[in-house]
Structure formats: C-alpha cells, structure tokens
Scaffold this active site. Sequence first.
Site, PDB file in Angstrom:
ATOM      1  CG  HIS A   1     -37.526  -4.226  -0.165  1.00 39.17           C
ATOM      2  ND1 HIS A   1     -38.845  -4.551   0.047  1.00 39.17           N
ATOM      3  CD2 HIS A   1     -36.928  -5.384  -0.561  1.00 39.17           C
ATOM      4  CE1 HIS A   1     -39.045  -5.828  -0.217  1.00 39.17           C
ATOM      5  NE2 HIS A   1     -37.887  -6.354  -0.585  1.00 39.17           N
TER       6      HIS A   1
ATOM      7  CG  HIS B   1     -42.682  -5.849   3.509  1.00 38.34           C
ATOM      8  ND1 HIS B   1     -43.524  -5.762   2.422  1.00 38.34           N
ATOM      9  CD2 HIS B   1     -41.527  -5.236   3.151  1.00 38.34           C
ATOM     10  CE1 HIS B   1     -42.902  -5.130   1.443  1.00 38.34           C
ATOM     11  NE2 HIS B   1     -41.688  -4.798   1.865  1.00 38.34           N
TER      12      HIS B   1
ATOM     13  CG  ASP C   1     -38.654   1.191  -1.609  1.00 34.79           C
ATOM     14  OD1 ASP C   1     -38.127   0.122  -1.257  1.00 34.79           O
ATOM     15  OD2 ASP C   1     -39.885   1.376  -1.560  1.00 34.79           O
ATOM     16  CG  HIS C   2     -38.443   1.221   2.745  1.00 34.26           C
ATOM     17  ND1 HIS C   2     -39.429   1.802   3.515  1.00 34.26           N
ATOM     18  CD2 HIS C   2     -39.070   0.732   1.645  1.00 34.26           C
ATOM     19  CE1 HIS C   2     -40.593   1.668   2.912  1.00 34.26           C
ATOM     20  NE2 HIS C   2     -40.409   1.018   1.773  1.00 34.26           N
TER      21      HIS C   2
ATOM     22  CG  HIS D   1     -46.624  -3.391  -0.152  1.00 30.67           C
ATOM     23  ND1 HIS D   1     -45.858  -2.431   0.467  1.00 30.67           N
ATOM     24  CD2 HIS D   1     -45.867  -3.885  -1.154  1.00 30.67           C
ATOM     25  CE1 HIS D   1     -44.688  -2.340  -0.135  1.00 30.67           C
ATOM     26  NE2 HIS D   1     -44.668  -3.211  -1.126  1.00 30.67           N
TER      27      HIS D   1
ATOM     28  CG  HIS E   1     -44.575   3.186   0.434  1.00 30.03           C
ATOM     29  ND1 HIS E   1     -45.128   2.227  -0.383  1.00 30.03           N
ATOM     30  CD2 HIS E   1     -43.253   2.914   0.460  1.00 30.03           C
ATOM     31  CE1 HIS E   1     -44.186   1.418  -0.828  1.00 30.03           C
ATOM     32  NE2 HIS E   1     -43.025   1.815  -0.338  1.00 30.03           N
TER      33      HIS E   1
ATOM     34  CG  ASP F   1     -42.936  -1.120   2.327  1.00 26.48           C
ATOM     35  OD1 ASP F   1     -43.481  -0.002   2.430  1.00 26.48           O
ATOM     36  OD2 ASP F   1     -42.112  -1.398   1.439  1.00 26.48           O
TER      37      ASP F   1
ATOM     38  CG  HIS G   1     -38.307  -3.150   4.644  1.00 29.24           C
ATOM     39  ND1 HIS G   1     -39.066  -2.021   4.849  1.00 29.24           N
ATOM     40  CD2 HIS G   1     -38.428  -3.428   3.317  1.00 29.24           C
ATOM     41  CE1 HIS G   1     -39.621  -1.647   3.712  1.00 29.24           C
ATOM     42  NE2 HIS G   1     -39.241  -2.477   2.762  1.00 29.24           N
TER      43      HIS G   1
END
Length: 679
Positions: A85, A170, A87-88, A408, A430, A191, A83
């Site tokens: 975000h 999510h 951090d991904h 989450h 995670h 997530d 996805h």
Amino acid sequence: MAAAGAKRPAGALEEPAGDLENVVQVLPLGAGQEVGRSCIIIKYGGKTVMLDCGVHPGFFGLASLPFFDEVDLAEVDVMLVTHFHLDHCAAVPYVTGHTPFRGRVLMTHPTKAIVHTLLRDFVKVSRGGTGEGLYSEKDLEAAIERTEVIDFHQTVDVDGIRVTAYRAGHVLGAAMFMVEIGGMRLLYTGDYSRIPDRHMPAADLPDQRPHIVIVESTYGVSRHLPREEREQRFVERIHTAVARGGRVLLPVVALGRAQELLLILEEYWERHPELHGVPIYQASGLARRAISVYQAYIEMMNDDIKAAFNVANPFQFKHISHLKSAAQFDDVGPCVVMATPSMLQSGVSRELFEAWCEDPRNCVVIADFAVQGTLARDILGNPAEVMTRNGVKVPLRMQVDAISFSAHADFPQTSEFLDTLQPPHVVLVHGEANEMGRLKKALEQHAAALGIPRTLYMPKVTQSVLIEHKAERTAKVVGRLGEKAARLGQPVRLALEMMFEGTQGAGDLGRVDAAGSPGRGGAQMLRIGDAVTLTYQPSEAAASGASGTVTLEWCGGSDADMVADAVVAVVLQAAGQPPGLPAIEVQRHKALAAGDVEAAAAAEAGIITSLLGAQFGPARVDADQGLIFVDVDGQHVVVNAKSGKVQCADKALRERVERALGRMQAALSPLNVTDLGGV
C-alpha cells in the site's frame, strides 16, 4: 546532506542527548498520531533500521513524504517494507534515488512484484499532476533492482541485525518483522489482521517474545462486525440501490480490499440470477494487471482460496468486466463500479462521484479506512454540499454508507495479540490521536487488570521514544562441550596470537592482550582485539586437578561472531580431540588411498559421530543402517550419514545439528582446485 521531506511539526521533542548505548530509540518519521506515510526509525547498539517508507494520501509532492530531515539516512543499515500500500511503500524510490541512503531493502516476493506494478502507475499519476513528481521511472527501476526478497519465517542477517518475517494477513505478501539486535527483540506489525477473510489467512503469532512491539492503532477501541454480518450488509445495500435503478460507487485501493470485494460480489451475483443484467465494472487497469500476481501466489492465501483453485481459478470472474476509463463508460442504467482511489481525491472514483452525487437513487460505499483530510472522510459527516475539483459546490443527495472491509486489527484482536506476546513495551503508531489515546488507555487498564507489566507510548511524528534495554552478552555451551576442561595457560594464548596475527575487521582483531592481572580467586582474562573477552575462573579444587569455567563475552555482529567461533575452536582444541578421532582419521586416509569407497564412508560416519558427540552429547553409529543417534538433554536426534537428513522433534535443535553437520561434511569434502583459479 539532508534529505528533503516534510517540516518538523510543532511541539515535537528534540533529539535526546547523552549515552544511548543501552537505549532503544523509536522515532516515527511518519504515522505518529496520524494514518499515512508510515516510516519508523529504530536505533540500538550502533544499528539503524527503517520500518516502512510510505507517503501520506492527504498530501502531494514533498509534503506527502515522511520527515526524512530528522535522521542521517546514510546511517540506515536496512529498510523493511511490510506491504504494497502506498502509505507504506511509495517513498522507497525517493529514498534510494535522492538521499544518502545506502542500506539494504527487504520485502516479500509478492510485495516486490506488486510494488513494481503499483509504483509505475504512481509515477505516471504524480507526474501528470501540477508537480514534477517525487521520482522518475528510472528511480523506480533502480530501487526494484536493489530490493531483496525474504520469505515468511526466514531469518536474514544484515551486519548483526537479525530480521525474521511473519505473515501479517491484511493483503497478499504483507509481513510483520521481528528485528533482533544484540539480544533486543522488536516486533513491528505494520498493518495486520488476526482474522482470516475471503482470501487472506490470519496474521502469525511469533514464537519468540519481543521486548518491544510497535503496533498499528488504526481502529482504536472499535470492534469490527463479524465478517458474515459485514458481507450481508454490503450486498444488501448494493442490491437495494441497483433494484431502484441506482448506480453504486465503490472507491477502493486497487490491490487488497478490491480483490476481497470482487470475490464477494462474484459469489452474490452467481447466486442471484435477477442481477445478471446489472453490470459490475472494475475501473482499474492496475488491478487488472495485478491479477496475474494473485494467481501466481495462491499458496500464500488461505485454505478456502487454495481449495477453490484446485477446481477453478477464483480470480477469473464471470460477472465482472474491466473498464479502461470513465470516458469509455456507457453511463446508462443501474450498475456497480469499483474505482480508485479509495479516498476520492482524484481519478476515476472522483469523476464518477461528482457525476452521481446529486441523484438520491445512487449510493457510495466507503469500504476502507477513511483518512482525515480526504473527501471520503468528509462525506461520512453527511454534508449537504460538496466541492467539486472545479471549485463548484453541488448538493450531496446520493446515499453514503461506511461498511469496513479494511483488514486492520480492531481492539479485541490487538488486545489478545499483546496479551499472548506479553511485551513489556508497546509503541502505538498508524492511528489518529484521539483513537490512539483511547486505545492506549484501554490497553493500560486491561494489562493492569490482568497483572501484565506493560508500558505504552503514543509518540507524535518526530518524537522519540527511548526504552532502556541492556544487551545480553552471555554465551552458553550445552552438551559435552560444557563438560570439557579447557586449559587457558600459555598454549591457548599462543594459539590465539597465531590465529589472529594481523587480522583486521570493524575493530582491531589482530591483538591478543592479557586484560589485567589475575583477579579474585585466580581468574585470568584475555582480550582478543576489540571483539571478544575470554575469562578463565579456576574452581576451588583446581589444585587437585578439577576444571574451572571459561566464559566468552562479545557484542553480536558479523566480525565479533566470527572471532568468538574461532576462539571457541582454539579453546576446545586445547582441551584435546574427541577420544578415538585420530585413529578413525587414519583409517579414512588408508581407505581413500586404497580406493575402498565403502570403508571410507564408514570411517567418515565414525568421524561425524565422534564430532557430534563432542559437540552435543552421547552419540553412536549404526553402521548397518547408516544412522547416527545423538541424545541432547533428553532430546533424540537421528542423522542419516548418507543423505545428511536430520530428524528431531525439537525444530531449533534440529536446525543446530543441521548447521553443524553441514560444516563437518564440508570439511570432509575434497577441495575443488578450479575454484581457486587452477592453483
């Protein structure tokens, strides 16, 4: 060439030695006992998969990257991004533009669209700081150009790696990925949320049982409050603050939870006329620009949003205004401001926090998961003072509350999800070490109480998890094909040698050898290149004319699968054509020569009926209706010979028949010589 990135943390295990042929290696380059820079490497059967490629929100520059030095990125076959975000996904252009990575990149349609918009802002912000940034806008455009899209429930083959995407809930476009290599199935949740919210549906439950699940553990053993209770607390907290003349700061990620909170506030303001004089501001240009993406992908959202869209666009807000910058903000009177970033590290949310933190009438609500090492996490500890960006300590008098709208999975969701799938191996990622440890213990105890075999792992960053899995190398032939007596003798070997003479692939496919002298019971073996082994085991009554058993064994992969299909065709040809097929072919040729289209179509229906019967089981044609009926192990299949439409209650069987029918129709179609350059 080694890829730059963060340095190996102390205490991490070294790369394991020895033969890993039957071992799945799971290696977190990020998100191992931490939240941030999600990036998991999977190695099995000579294939390498990268799951996500993000940055850590608590660090900057190269220090925010996953530990890329731990692997040879040139060996990565495919990168799967769950996805949008940061951090991904935020390290994707760095990997594609500044490392030896040459693999494919897959994500869903909305994820690709939003990643493009999101990372353009990320490039500008990172280059506007003290460093030069991780990559340029040119790197970003090149990364987007090479990114391929995958739909939910679509399966893509990447050189022998089967990838299937499932809905993860999510945020818009978020996917879970089922990765299958040589019969080994691994599910990566990214997530995910199994509870629908205001705009997103719940995560799917995959229809195949995985051997390994890599699952997020963000909330550990915590249990979320019911959605209605969270929403009520949220709006009551905001209403109370603005009623006393205060300002409310909502630090959020620009995309995802922001849209969820906007829908909640819009509905609440509409139901409370006394609040119409209190402005709500969305202080993110990115969120404003991305609304068009949300509008374009309404069909990927839940039923409530789709129903609302039939009446009016739910993302066109009446009570919410867009604020271009904090400098243009007229800070007078009560208001609600939704600003980025969510962790209060910089940007508009940090500016407003420092401007408002000394007034006890004001309030800040942390609505997302607060990562360690960020200001958002620090203020949840109720400190008396906070440090401004200028290095000055100021008192913290504004009210601080945490009401999680982070989509989450909590403990009940994860526990139920794993109980249903029952994977024998579960890898936790995670999550922070303490919460992850509590979750591991709780899941182990829960599985033991239910008698479910389950081994759990919680690796640190760069610490490998090794899971033994022996590849399944068995092919099963069903229907009437399994009833045919194949003759392996000289005709089969000669036919194989003629077909594969001089063929080259990943290995030597152009060699047909006897794999040894006949074994026990007179078994004979042929080896076709480095790809397929063909074994014939006569039955005990072979002397009286009874048939034996033919077994094909091969390791999954594009070359080997191709060779195996061809070998099956040769063996079946040796067993003879379906009864009556040559006569029907003669009829078709005569009809075509005479220009009798109707007779030719009837003959083609007869040919297809004969071939389907040979492959799947008893088949008959109804010439008047133009329908072909096939029975396969008690399942009924109906084929429309004219339209090619296949009907069957069993989805897997229907898809098999559709693929076979497509090949048959292609074989019956006239060759277009223009496609051959006019030859």
